[in-house]
Design a protein around this motif. Structure first.
Motif, PDB file in Angstrom:
ATOM      1  N   GLU A 114      -6.508   1.687  -7.118  1.00  0.00           N
ATOM      2  CA  GLU A 114      -7.478   0.975  -6.292  1.00  0.00           C
ATOM      3  C   GLU A 114      -6.837   0.623  -4.947  1.00  0.00           C
ATOM      4  O   GLU A 114      -5.613   0.519  -4.839  1.00  0.00           O
ATOM      5  N   LEU A 115      -7.681   0.408  -3.946  1.00  0.00           N
ATOM      6  CA  LEU A 115      -7.199   0.136  -2.597  1.00  0.00           C
ATOM      7  C   LEU A 115      -6.211  -1.027  -2.557  1.00  0.00           C
ATOM      8  O   LEU A 115      -5.178  -0.959  -1.872  1.00  0.00           O
ATOM      9  N   GLU A 116      -6.498  -2.085  -3.277  1.00  0.00           N
ATOM     10  CA  GLU A 116      -5.619  -3.263  -3.221  1.00  0.00           C
ATOM     11  C   GLU A 116      -4.211  -2.973  -3.737  1.00  0.00           C
ATOM     12  O   GLU A 116      -3.272  -3.725  -3.447  1.00  0.00           O
ATOM     13  N   GLU A 117      -4.046  -1.878  -4.471  1.00  0.00           N
ATOM     14  CA  GLU A 117      -2.730  -1.520  -4.980  1.00  0.00           C
ATOM     15  C   GLU A 117      -1.858  -0.826  -3.938  1.00  0.00           C
ATOM     16  O   GLU A 117      -0.640  -0.789  -4.080  1.00  0.00           O
ATOM     17  N   TYR A 118      -2.491  -0.278  -2.899  1.00  0.00           N
ATOM     18  CA  TYR A 118      -1.694   0.463  -1.915  1.00  0.00           C
ATOM     19  C   TYR A 118      -2.028   0.124  -0.468  1.00  0.00           C
ATOM     20  O   TYR A 118      -1.477   0.710   0.452  1.00  0.00           O
ATOM     21  N   GLN A 119      -2.913  -0.841  -0.247  1.00  0.00           N
ATOM     22  CA  GLN A 119      -3.338  -1.129   1.126  1.00  0.00           C
ATOM     23  C   GLN A 119      -2.190  -1.624   1.998  1.00  0.00           C
ATOM     24  O   GLN A 119      -2.197  -1.429   3.209  1.00  0.00           O
ATOM     25  N   GLN A 120      -1.177  -2.247   1.409  1.00  0.00           N
ATOM     26  CA  GLN A 120      -0.010  -2.678   2.182  1.00  0.00           C
ATOM     27  C   GLN A 120       0.644  -1.480   2.881  1.00  0.00           C
ATOM     28  O   GLN A 120       0.983  -1.546   4.072  1.00  0.00           O
ATOM     29  N   TYR A 181      -5.204  -4.536   6.599  1.00  0.00           N
ATOM     30  CA  TYR A 181      -4.668  -4.086   5.324  1.00  0.00           C
ATOM     31  C   TYR A 181      -3.386  -4.807   4.900  1.00  0.00           C
ATOM     32  O   TYR A 181      -3.112  -4.938   3.709  1.00  0.00           O
ATOM     33  N   THR A 183      -0.427  -7.567   4.088  1.00  0.00           N
ATOM     34  CA  THR A 183      -0.430  -8.867   3.450  1.00  0.00           C
ATOM     35  C   THR A 183      -0.448  -9.982   4.482  1.00  0.00           C
ATOM     36  O   THR A 183       0.182  -9.879   5.543  1.00  0.00           O
TER      37      THR A 183
END
Length: 571
Positions: A114-120, A181, A183
């Motif tokens: 999912e996006l939140e897993e790699y958006q960093q 994106y 943190t």
């Protein structure tokens, strides 16, 4: 073969270096780059990690040589106006190609994450592309913008330059994406980039472009349909967001006579409220850098030709917040100690006073007076101006070891946020006393200096920019003082189109020569060190119609007929 040459020459790596044809048949990063690579967030992390080692995240210590702040034994060829096209280095684009490879292919992992897993890591990619392109923009001006990986046979290799404001807009848009994106946590400041670092970089880019368009307007370096206020308002937006986050503040222990000095020689910044991004150095892991050996060599043991100019020293205000001209608090130039009396504490926290400790170790202390006693007595003790840079220096010998220096390096700090905010507001003509109170005042409070009161600015006959408002002059002075030797001055003079005012026809001076014994340098009619008197009797000859941008090598113009040379370099 012609396409290959263009990639090697004009579409190459921003870290200038050789490239070969074999490289063009490989993915941007051999060890992880294959059509099957991007399968998990860890793959994306591994790929973007390469950019943390490039100069896009080096420490702020670029120095202020090639400006009016610092000089060495050798005259800057830029200031002397003696650069030639034959010395030009090609703009290098391999980092652009590498980061575009990531942006073209990262979506391969969408089936597994999912996006939140790699958006960093996606945010980091946009940040790095922006930083890479900002290097190109500030060096060469208008440049080709590539938003996708360009193949060796692509016609895009022959495209003309995009307008510089189009490039600037794309950089700022990338940083908007990065901020979205990345943190929003402060983190320890030494591991991964966060949202606030992206916004700081965005404010730097927007301030650069906004003031460039304003002050170069109507010159060969200007742009069509310029809109400086668009960029200056973006500076205010980005810096205000950082300021309102409440995550950062200026470092202060309540010691105005030492806090500024100690900020730059702390051993760890993990919990420091001012340092937003910094680099650790771990000698046993081989993570030291030449910069640290340079710091040790010329400031721990010798002076080795490096010094700060009299013009820089004169820019420090007296303790009443007024300039030295006509000020009874100013005690004159007879000795350096006299000169430092009743002055902004950043003066003696940045430039070494004779009574400050130079070396502390084995139960003994040596003072800078021992260095001044030897000044200009031999090559290793040459200081053309006499003023020795102290800022970022740590006198404790236990923290220094040859080739394994472990002093951490500051990359971004909150003081720049405050300065960018104040300058943008002043350039927009909207600055208020409340704006000063949340920006410049904080910098001055740290060192116990009076606040800048907009309604009560003392006219300084020695202002560098007498045709500009008193507000802009004093905010520029504050920037010069606060950021000495952090690598900003050259960029500032370029974006302000200010070389004709502070460089051309001028020579850098030093302190009174009578303070030292043996002296190999000329002195002026008033007895001040005038080290370049015999070399450039008419002063610096920086070419204001040419030298604000680097040249493009002729070979690249021949390879791509759609390219044009920068102003002034066709002669």
């Amino acid at each position: 073969m012609k396409n290959i040459k263009i990639v090697i020459g004009f579409i190459a790596l921003i870290i200038f270096g050789a490239c070969n044809e074999d490289f063009l048949d490989k993915r941007p990063l051999d060890k992880v780059g294959s059509v099957d690579f991007f399968k998990s967030p860890k793959d994306l992390e591994a790929y973007v990690n390469q950019f943390y080692s490039f100069d896009v995240v080096t420490s702020i210590w670029g120095s202020d040589y090639s400006t009016d702040n610092q000089i060495s034994r050798d005259i800057s060829t830029l200031l002397e106006g003696t650069n030639i096209i034959g010395d030009a280095v090609s703009p290098n684009f391999n980092q652009v190609r590498s980061i575009n490879y990531f942006l073209d292919n990262y979506k391969r992992i969408e089936e597994n994450a999912e996006l939140e897993e790699y958006q960093q890591y996606l945010g980091e990619a946009y940040f790095f592309r922006a930083r890479i392109y900002f290097n190109l923009l500030s060096t060469y001006g208008a440049i080709q913008w590539y938003s996708n990986e360009v193949g060796t046979e692509s016609e895009e290799l022959y495209k003309p330059r995009d307008p510089r404001n189009v490039v600037a807009d794309n950089i700022i848009a990338d940083l908007d994406k990065a901020a979205m994106y990345l943190t929003a946590d402060k983190t320890d400041g030494a591991s991964r980039i966060n949202k606030w670092m992206a916004l700081l970089l965005q404010s730097r880019v927007a301030l650069f472009e906004g003031t460039w368009e304003k002050y170069h307007n109507g010159t060969p370096f200007g742009v069509n349909d310029s809109d400086p206020d668009k960029y200056l308002n973006k500076v205010v937006e980005a810096t205000t967001a950082i300021m309102n986050s409440g995550l950062y503040d200026l470092y202060s222990t309540g010691e105005p006579n030492s806090d500024y000095y100690h900020l730059f020689n702390l051993r760890d910044y993990s919990s420091n409220e001012e340092v937003m991004f910094w680099r650790k150095y771990v000698p046993e892991l081989g993570k030291g850098e030449p910069w640290h050996n340079w710091s040790k060599n010329y400031r721990m043991s010798t002076v080795d030709g490096h010094s700060v100019t009299k013009g820089m020293a004169d820019s420090y205000l007296c303790t009443d917040g007024n300039p030295i001209s006509g000020n009874p608090l100013f005690k004159g130039y007879t000795t350096l100690s006299d000169e430092m009396q009743n002055r902004d504490p950043r003066f003696y926290q940045s430039i070494a006073p004779p009574d400050a400790p130079w070396k502390v170790g084995d139960g003994t202390t040596q003072n800078w007076s021992e260095v001044y006693d030897k000044l200009n007595s031999g090559t290793e003790y040459h200081s053309p101006s006499g003023y020795i840079l102290r800022k970022s220096y740590n006198e404790n010998l236990i923290y220094h070891a040859y080739n394994v220096e472990e002093t951490p390096g500051i990359i971004y700090r909150y003081a720049e946020v405050l300065l960018n905010f104040a300058e943008a507001k002043a350039e927009l003509g909207t600055i208020t006393q409340d704006d000063i109170n949340i920006s410049i005042r904080k910098l001055r409070d740290r060192v116990g200096m009076p606040n800048l009161v907009l309604a009560d600015i003392t006219i300084d006959p020695e202002w560098d920019f007498p045709d500009l408002s008193s507000r802009i002059n004093e905010i520029r002075r504050e920037r010069r003082v606060e950021l000495l030797a952090e690598g900003f001055r050259l960029f500032d003079l370029r974006r302000w189109a200010a070389f004709d005012e502070v460089i051309v026809g001028k020579r850098p001076k030093g302190f009174l020569a009578s303070q030292i014994g043996e002296n190999p340098y000329p002195v002026d009619e008033d007895g001040f060190l005038d080290p370049y008197q015999d070399i450039i009797p008419n002063g610096y000859a920086f070419k204001i119609d040419r030298d604000y941008l680097n040249a493009i090598p002729k070979s690249q113009l021949e390879l791509n007929p759609n390219l044009t040379q920068n102003p002034g370099w066709n002669e």
